[in-house]
Design a protein around this motif. Structure first.
Motif, short mmCIF file in Angstrom:
data_model
loop_
_atom_site.label_atom_id
_atom_site.label_comp_id
_atom_site.label_asym_id
_atom_site.label_seq_id
_atom_site.Cartn_x
_atom_site.Cartn_y
_atom_site.Cartn_z
N ARG A 53 1.01 -0.82 0.00
CA ARG A 53 0.09 0.21 0.32
C ARG A 53 0.61 1.71 -0.07
O ARG A 53 1.20 1.80 1.29
CB ARG A 53 -0.89 -0.03 1.42
CG ARG A 53 -2.18 -1.03 1.22
CD ARG A 53 -2.79 -0.93 0.01
NE ARG A 53 -3.56 0.17 -0.55
CZ ARG A 53 -4.69 0.52 0.13
NH1 ARG A 53 -5.40 -0.73 0.22
NH2 ARG A 53 -5.20 1.13 -0.02
N PHE A 54 1.37 1.13 -1.03
CA PHE A 54 2.27 2.84 -0.97
C PHE A 54 1.75 3.29 -1.21
O PHE A 54 2.31 4.63 -0.64
CB PHE A 54 2.90 2.36 -2.59
CG PHE A 54 3.45 3.65 -2.77
CD1 PHE A 54 4.82 4.10 -2.49
CD2 PHE A 54 2.65 5.15 -4.03
CE1 PHE A 54 5.38 5.12 -2.41
CE2 PHE A 54 3.59 6.06 -4.55
CZ PHE A 54 5.16 6.51 -4.03
N ASP A 55 -0.07 3.95 -1.14
CA ASP A 55 -0.93 5.41 -1.49
C ASP A 55 -0.71 5.91 0.37
O ASP A 55 -0.30 6.55 0.43
CB ASP A 55 -1.81 5.02 -1.82
CG ASP A 55 -2.73 3.92 -0.97
OD1 ASP A 55 -2.37 2.97 -0.30
OD2 ASP A 55 -3.63 3.23 -1.38
N CYS A 56 -0.69 4.44 1.08
CA CYS A 56 -1.10 4.99 3.02
C CYS A 56 0.44 4.72 3.56
O CYS A 56 0.89 6.37 4.15
CB CYS A 56 -1.82 3.45 3.46
SG CYS A 56 -3.30 3.26 2.99
N LEU A 57 1.63 4.14 3.01
CA LEU A 57 3.04 4.67 3.73
C LEU A 57 3.58 5.69 3.25
O LEU A 57 3.95 6.46 3.38
CB LEU A 57 3.65 3.68 2.41
CG LEU A 57 5.22 3.81 3.03
CD1 LEU A 57 5.39 3.76 4.81
CD2 LEU A 57 6.01 2.54 2.40
N SER A 58 2.85 6.97 1.43
CA SER A 58 3.20 7.82 1.31
C SER A 58 2.79 8.85 2.27
O SER A 58 3.53 9.75 2.77
CB SER A 58 3.05 8.21 -0.17
OG SER A 58 4.07 7.12 -1.23
N ARG A 59 1.50 8.90 2.29
CA ARG A 59 0.75 8.98 3.25
C ARG A 59 1.61 9.44 5.30
O ARG A 59 1.20 10.63 5.19
CB ARG A 59 -0.83 9.05 3.49
CG ARG A 59 -2.20 10.03 4.29
CD ARG A 59 -3.21 10.06 3.36
NE ARG A 59 -3.22 10.19 2.15
CZ ARG A 59 -4.33 9.18 1.03
NH1 ARG A 59 -5.07 8.63 1.57
NH2 ARG A 59 -4.76 10.37 0.50
#
Length: 249
Positions: free
Chosen positions: A29-35
């Motif tokens: 979950r790159f989206d969650c990690l970036s956030r």
């Protein structure tokens, strides 16, 4: 062995002047990690702690859609700042095992989300028969950068700061934290989860998914199934104050 008494969660503290962030299982979950990284950067810029550490608890690949991107950002972050730490998870080891020997060591990768990891490298994982596995393996070996393999191979299995011990899965009761079996650190569940006593430090881990962070007297579990829920959780410790932050997709 654990020493007499041990440390209770309510009493546990980070080293003086150091803020700790422990991030649960990412699973592509790159989206969650970036956030999450953005939230932490904003907090550090706002509060200016004297020192800090960001500890990722493993399982960066499988199940979610962007394992490759997760590894890219973790490689960059850990190389840029030694205060950013990534620990090994069992799925990360399973990825390496498949790349090394897909037939004798590939079961975890094949059966538990490896197709999603392969897809992030533009490879279709076909496990219909032995020949299909061989062909998929060859394609994935060609697609995965050597730097990703080296990064995963070099990941430590634990870290410790103040009254907290960080690892992916947990520890074996009755064994000193410094003498834990490497396999247990990324795989153990039952013996660790049911242990009622205190450890020498609070064990902060992931590996076993829950819909909410799990806080016990002797351990904290921050695996909130980001791959399914879209919620990545981190424990934050400042002095003896603890709280959780969540990066939601």
């Amino acid at each position: 062995m654990e020493t007499g008494g041990g440390v209770h969660y309510l009493d546990a503290a980070a080293p003086a002047g150091m803020r700790l962030y422990a991030i649960g299982d990412v699973h592509g979950r790159f989206d969650c990690l970036s956030r999450m990284h953005g939230m932490i950067a904003d907090e550090i810029a706002r509060d200016r702690p004297a020192d800090w550490r960001i500890i990722h608890l493993g399982d960066y690949v499988d199940r979610g859609p962007q394992s490759r991107e997760v590894l890219d950002v973790l490689m960059e972050a850990t190389a840029r700042d030694p205060r950013i730490i990534a620990l090994l998870g069992n799925h990360d080891e399973g990825f390496l095992d498949f790349l090394a020997d897909p037939h004798d060591k590939g079961d975890l990768f094949i059966n538990y989300g490896g197709a999603d990891t392969a897809a992030s490298y533009d490879v279709t994982l076909n496990a219909h028969n032995r020949r299909a596995i061989t062909d998929s393996h060859a394609a994935l070996v060609a697609a995965v950068p050597d730097s990703h393999v080296a990064f995963l191979r070099d990941l430590p299995r634990s870290a410790s700061f103040g009254d907290f011990f960080f690892c992916h899965a947990g520890v074996r009761p009755g064994t000193a934290l410094a003498a834990q079996n490497p396999h247990d650190l990324i795989w153990i569940r039952r013996e660790f989860h049911i242990h009622p006593g205190l450890f020498d430090k609070i064990v902060v881990h992931g590996h076993t998914p829950h819909h909410e962070p799990e806080v016990m007297a002797n351990r904290v579990n921050v695996d909130t199934m980001a791959f399914e829920t879209g919620r990545l959780t981190a424990l934050v410790v400042d002095g003896d104050q603890k709280r959780f932050i969540e990066a939601a997709a």
